[in-house]
Design an enzyme around this catalytic site. Sequence first.
Site: not given
Length: 148
Positions: A101, A73, A75, A104
């Site tokens: 999410c 992801h 992040e 993250c």
Amino acid sequence: MNPGTRTSWERYFMKIAQQVATRSTCGRKHIGAVIVRDKTILSTGYNGSIRTLAHCDDVGHMMENGHCVRTVHAEANAIAQAAKNGVNVNQSEIYITASPCWTCFKLLANAGIVKVIFGEFYKDERIFEAAKLAHIQLKHLELKTENK
């Protein structure tokens, strides 16, 4: 943009996050992230495969429970890039084109990020209660394409 007006810092960094998202290599969702402290960019990240491995756009998705797990992801990639380059992200803020999410969000909290500014809301309501308890500011900043 009207002459004499300037884009706000928040809108400026969110627009950069939107540009970073154009590097994403998973066609299911293009996400960009920019970590900032004192109006200075510390790190960026976008969702894409593990460094040197094949990308979803090239070989297809690796699906588990309706999610592509081939990608890292945005992040997480921004935090990893900062770590790789020895950049301290403690007490910083992050601009993300979509809300983090749960996984993250936990990474952001443990990295010392104190403010999360996101564009669209993406799926996980747990971040709101956890942010309150962890004293992390969450802010929704509507994504816009025009200059404001």
